[in-house]
Design an enzyme around this catalytic site. Structure first.
Site, PDB file in Angstrom:
ATOM      1  N   SER A 197       0.929   3.659   2.368  1.00 44.16           N
ATOM      2  CA  SER A 197       0.964   4.312   3.674  1.00 44.16           C
ATOM      3  C   SER A 197       2.340   4.840   4.058  1.00 44.16           C
ATOM      4  O   SER A 197       2.450   5.700   4.932  1.00 44.16           O
ATOM      5  CB  SER A 197       0.480   3.347   4.760  1.00 44.16           C
ATOM      6  OG  SER A 197       1.415   2.319   4.991  1.00 44.16           O
ATOM      7  N   SER A 238       0.833  -1.205   0.000  1.00 46.65           N
ATOM      8  CA  SER A 238       0.000   0.000   0.000  1.00 46.65           C
ATOM      9  C   SER A 238       0.864   1.250   0.000  1.00 46.65           C
ATOM     10  O   SER A 238       2.096   1.181   0.056  1.00 46.65           O
ATOM     11  CB  SER A 238      -0.916   0.005   1.231  1.00 46.65           C
ATOM     12  OG  SER A 238      -0.158   0.272   2.407  1.00 46.65           O
ATOM     13  N   SER A 257      -2.624   6.860   5.914  1.00 45.45           N
ATOM     14  CA  SER A 257      -2.102   5.714   6.647  1.00 45.45           C
ATOM     15  C   SER A 257      -3.044   5.347   7.788  1.00 45.45           C
ATOM     16  O   SER A 257      -3.458   6.201   8.568  1.00 45.45           O
ATOM     17  CB  SER A 257      -0.710   6.023   7.205  1.00 45.45           C
ATOM     18  OG  SER A 257      -0.268   4.998   8.075  1.00 45.45           O
ATOM     19  N   LYS A 282       5.447   0.387   9.457  1.00 45.41           N
ATOM     20  CA  LYS A 282       5.268   1.800   9.804  1.00 45.41           C
ATOM     21  C   LYS A 282       6.575   2.307  10.414  1.00 45.41           C
ATOM     22  O   LYS A 282       7.525   1.571  10.618  1.00 45.41           O
ATOM     23  CB  LYS A 282       4.141   1.997  10.821  1.00 45.41           C
ATOM     24  CG  LYS A 282       2.799   1.415  10.434  1.00 45.41           C
ATOM     25  CD  LYS A 282       2.156   2.136   9.277  1.00 45.41           C
ATOM     26  CE  LYS A 282       0.829   1.478   8.900  1.00 45.41           C
ATOM     27  NZ  LYS A 282       0.241   2.049   7.663  1.00 45.41           N
TER      28      LYS A 282
END
Length: 262
Positions: A69, A67, A227, A124
């Site tokens: 994010s 993705s 995100s 992350k």
């Protein structure tokens, strides 16, 4: 089935076949007789499966970014490597830490098992360490009362080339990296879940603030308005950590990205 468990079972089964052949069946085969099918297609692969299993479990593991994010640091389609021993040695399959080799530092990009569904891996950036007080107000990050430095960069063109985003250089601890904002997105968290230690967080129209509990981390995506992260589903427990991302090893769409990012 979890791929690590599947690989473990393959290693176990082929290892048993290899051991049976090595210490029993091979001694009873006539000289010059061909290997039976279960040796050719089973036991002979034991060394390969064992090497991949050990490498993937204790040293490095490949992941694909699914993705956006972590744009602009990581793009969808990036294949990355994750250091599995950066934060300790864990037993494969059961995930139990047996040797503690270090802790995440503020600014590290980490892969972890998603707290809401541990069968999924997320990636992350670590923003809050255990004991930190983190505020994200009007899209400005403050940690323990100190505003995180930002330096304006040229606007970022999104990968689909359909939009621009405001881009900043942010410094978290020893890490300097780029983040992006969507100027049209509000600063508040429009959707959030119930999660452990939810009472340590306060949400309002200008953003949120949280005290990070012991043994947990607060993480955000570098694409701050694109995100789903700790703002939505809470903290990452130490036992959910998989490792530290450190290298882009391939991207089919852009070979120039090979060799990034830290």
């Amino acid at each position: 089935m979890d791929f690590e468990l599947f690989l473990f079972l393959l290693t176990l089964v082929t290892g048993m076949l290899w051991g049976f052949d090595r210490w029993y069946a091979r001694r009873r085969r006539p000289a010059g007789a061909p290997d039976p099918w279960w040796v050719e297609y089973g036991a002979s692969f034991f060394g390969v499966f064992a090497a991949v299993f050990l490498l993937r479990s204790f040293l490095v593991e490949p992941f694909k970014i699914p993705s956006g994010s972590m744009i602009p640091t990581l793009l969808p389609g990036d294949f990355i490597l994750v250091n599995k021993f950066a934060y300790g040695i864990r037993l494969p399959v059961v995930k139990t830490k047996v040797i503690d080799l270090g802790k995440p530092q503020r600014g590290d990009v980490v892969v972890f098992r998603y707290p809401v569904d541990p069968s999924l891996d997320y990636i992350k950036r670590v923003v809050g360490l255990p004991g930190d007080y983190v505020e994200y107000i009007d899209k400005r990050l403050r940690i323990n009362g100190v505003t995180v430095p930002l330096e304006r960069l040229p606007d970022y063109v999104m990968p689909d080339r359909r939009a621009y985003r405001i881009q900043w250089r942010e410094q978290l601890g020893k890490h300097t990296h780029a983040i992006i904002w969507d100027e049209s997105a509000p600063p508040y968290v429009s959707h959030r879940m119930d999660f452990p230690y939810r009472e340590l967080c306060t949400y309002h129209r200008r953003g949120f603030s949280c005290s990070v509990p012991e043994g947990h981390y607060l993480v955000l995506g570098d694409n701050r308005d694109g995100s789903s992260d700790s703002r939505v589903w809470g903290f990452v427990p130490d036992e959910n950590l998989v490792g530290k991302a450190f290298l882009i090893w391939f991207n089919f769409d852009d070979l120039s990205r090979i060799g990034g990012f830290e």
